[in-house]
Design an enzyme around this catalytic site. Structure first.
Site, mmCIF file in Angstrom:
data_model
loop_
_atom_site.group_PDB
_atom_site.id
_atom_site.type_symbol
_atom_site.label_atom_id
_atom_site.label_comp_id
_atom_site.label_asym_id
_atom_site.label_seq_id
_atom_site.Cartn_x
_atom_site.Cartn_y
_atom_site.Cartn_z
ATOM 1 N N ASP A 11 0.880 -1.174 0.000
ATOM 2 C CA ASP A 11 0.000 0.000 0.000
ATOM 3 C C ASP A 11 0.910 1.214 0.000
ATOM 4 O O ASP A 11 1.670 1.420 0.957
ATOM 5 C CB ASP A 11 -0.874 0.014 1.259
ATOM 6 C CG ASP A 11 -1.922 -1.098 1.252
ATOM 7 O OD1 ASP A 11 -2.377 -1.458 0.158
ATOM 8 O OD2 ASP A 11 -2.264 -1.599 2.332
ATOM 9 N N ASP A 130 -13.696 -3.283 -1.787
ATOM 10 C CA ASP A 130 -13.617 -3.100 -0.340
ATOM 11 C C ASP A 130 -15.054 -3.155 0.173
ATOM 12 O O ASP A 130 -15.926 -2.467 -0.364
ATOM 13 C CB ASP A 130 -13.004 -1.737 0.017
ATOM 14 C CG ASP A 130 -11.594 -1.574 -0.543
ATOM 15 O OD1 ASP A 130 -10.888 -2.599 -0.650
ATOM 16 O OD2 ASP A 130 -11.203 -0.443 -0.872
#
Length: 253
Positions: A11, A130
């Site tokens: 990330d 998500d």
């Protein structure tokens, strides 16, 4: 039987690898090029690179960083974050990515999935989702912009639509378990597994060797993604694969 894949995830924010809990409280953990090389040497099957604030800040994924990472590794490499058009996808594939991950942009313009699959092939298009459990426990909603916006869309309906449009793989992250290290969201993964027939990458919540085994033993994912465990050196990819092999789970050593 197909081997199960172990995928470290980078990330990236402002050119540095970061990690948080439930999508917040981000801490810097290293340099993407150094970490990518390390995971390749440890025997990772693939690498996922997500520019996590690109969409929110409305800027492009860092092409240069992607090029540098691609030049250091020889394994499939997925890039996501801030990809909003066919040109963006093309730029990432030219920079060295093997696949692109579409999340917020696909929700806003589902046709991007169809166009991407048609031009570059289904195998290039990863639908990243998500999701967060609804307060009444009736299912899960799709969230976008790094967990900032609840779309109100039903997770199961969205993944089915995404696959129909041409997504060749689903990267499924549970906001409820992300960074908590209590295990993958098996209930959510199993629910998605029942409604789609493409490979699923489990993401969010891995905290032990046993969690990797659980997700494969329950057959609710084809690959397991982890970040915190690998970044802080709590586990090495090789350790995970050796453990899974001992448990009779097929992996590429």
């Amino acid at each position: 039987m197909l081997t199960k894949r172990i995928i470290p995830c980078l990330d990236v924010k402002d050119g540095k690898v970061v990690k948080g809990i439930n999508f917040v409280g981000l801490k810097e953990v290293g340099d993407p090029i150094t970490l990518a090389k390390e995971y390749y040497e440890q025997g990772a099957d693939e690498l996922v690179f997500l520019d996590i604030t690109a969409t929110h800040e409305q800027r492009d994924t860092m092409v240069q960083v992607v090029q540098e990472v691609a030049s250091e590794i020889y394994m499939p490499f997925t890039v996501g974050g801030g990809l909003r058009s066919i040109d963006d996808i093309k730029r990432m594939l030219r920079a060295g990515a093997d696949k692109v991950s579409l999340n917020s942009a696909a929700v806003k313009d589902p046709n991007l999935i169809a166009q991407g699959a048609q031009i570059f092939g289904n195998q290039c298009i990863v639908l990243a989702v998500d999701a967060k459990k609804r307060d009444d426990g009736s299912g899960w909603n799709v969230v976008i912009h790094g967990g900032r916006i609840d779309t109100g869309m039903d997770l199961l309906e969205w993944v089915q639509k995404g696959v129909k449009l041409g997504a060749g793989e689903i990267l499924l992250t549970s906001m409820d378990t992300d960074g908590v290290k209590q295990g993958y969201d098996l209930e959510m993964l199993e629910a998605v597994r029942k409604v789609v027939n493409v490979p699923i990458i489990a993401s969010g919540g891995c905290g032990s060797l046993d969690h990797f085994a659980q997700v494969f033993e329950k057959d609710c994912a084809d690959a397991a993604l982890a970040a915190t465990l690998f970044h802080y050196g709590e586990l090495r990819v090789k350790d995970v694969k050796t453990y899974l092999k001992q448990k009779g789970i097929p992996v590429r050593l």
